[in-house]
Design an enzyme around this catalytic site. Structure first.
Site: not given
Length: 356
Positions: A57, A193, A220, A271
């Site tokens: 975050g 990915d 995923h 990410m």
């Protein structure tokens, strides 16, 4: 003497601003500042990040603050949001940043949002599978999606919380119960990915990752992640050994990071980068840009499964078109059947969590 008095007065004013004498003054000051900044905020979209104080975050919030398509950025979490908000709020970009702390402020965080990004939940730890995350993260996703259904039913939802193969079906069931479900607006983020696939394939081909585009379909997690190396752009051929190496490394990319961090976390920075890349694509779609195509885990009729990750065309309503798989080679056809078997179980697990 006069200059000393003036200097003292200036110092007193600065001190009063930095350390208000009571909470009433502080609250008044903050409200006025927020109102003032909002009036001259940049044109664009309103975005909320749920789980903004976590490992994903925080860098996600920082990168979204830098996006010129964002006019208002709401940061929500159950802990530490005031500090993250203050920190990111000092960045000299156009988006107005507001922080929200705890369940009582969830509705305020969500009201009026165009895009909601959800990285909330516990991270993976060494030896932990994505299924181990399920019982904790499933409840978190349910609560947040109930808030979305109530406060911003037309928002595009980017769901990152793992295991995505189960949390997307959970979100869908919550929205169905609330009567707000629009399958086009619910997107599981599988962009990491794709980012990994582009990076690893570029290494093998000796190219810059920006020159490479690898479709990654399925889901995923583990074997549900299926890179279609036969459809790589630019067109390329791989030996059986290269195909096996690349497929396995892409599928195990998350585990590679967890093991490398040795208990200190999971794939948070990559990410966040991937999430922002996908969020930016969604915002460009909302703006009406043509030809915005990315991979995502969405409601689908591409296979017999109710959800599947393929390329989708993003527009003002979310995933406006879901693309077919295209021609597969034998290795990919075998991988597809393996992926579907595990994916079906994960999807059903998410559906059952809400329907039980």
């Amino acid at each position: 003497m006069e200059s000393i008095r003036e200097a003292s007065q200036r110092i007193a004013k600065i001190s009063a601003h930095l350390q208000p004498p009571n909470s009433q003054t502080e609250e008044s000051c903050v409200l006025k500042r927020a109102d003032c900044r909002a009036k001259r905020g940049a044109p664009g979209f309103k975005v909320a990040i749920l789980g903004a104080a976590g490992g994903i975050g925080q860098p996600l919030a920082m990168l979204m603050k830098m996006n010129p398509l964002v006019s208002v950025l709401h940061l929500y979490d159950v802990v530490n949001t005031p500090g993250v908000t203050a920190d990111i709020g000092h960045m000299d970009t156009g988006a107005v940043v507001r922080g929200f702390l705890g369940q009582p402020q969830l509705e305020n965080a969500l009201t009026g949002m165009d895009l909601v990004i959800i990285p909330a939940g516990v991270p993976r730890k060494p030896g932990m599978t994505r299924d181990d995350l399920f019982n904790i993260n499933a409840g978190i996703v349910r609560t947040l999606c109930e808030g979305i259904a109530k406060c911003c039913r037309n928002a595009i939802v980017n769901l990152i919380s793992n295991p995505v193969n189960s949390t997307v079906p959970i979100a869908a069931e919550v929205f169905k119960k609330a009567g707000t479900y629009d399958p086009k607006r619910l997107l599981g983020v599988t962009m990491l990915d794709v980012v990994r696939a582009n990076t690893f394939v570029a290494e093998v081909l000796g190219l810059h990752p920006k020159e490479v585009d690898v479709p990654v379909v399925g889901g995923h997690a583990g074997v549900t992640i299926l890179p279609l190396l036969s459809q790589v752009k630019p067109p390329s051929s791989f030996t059986p050994e290269e195909t096996e190496y690349l497929t396995k490394r892409i599928q195990d990319g998350g585990t590679e990071v967890v093991q490398a961090k040795a208990g200190a976390g999971s794939a948070t920075l990559s990410m966040a980068y991937a999430a922002v890349k996908f969020a930016d694509a969604c915002l460009r779609g909302l703006r009406g840009d043509a030809g915005v195509v990315e991979c995502a885990f969405v409601a689908s009729e591409v296979t017999e499964l109710p959800f599947f990750a393929t390329k989708v065309r993003l527009g003002r309503r979310g995933a406006e078109e879901v693309y077919q798989l295209g021609p597969l080679n034998e290795y990919e056809r075998v991988g597809l059947e393996r992926a579907k078997k595990e994916l079906a179980e994960s999807i059903q697990k998410g559906v059952s969590f809400i329907r039980k």
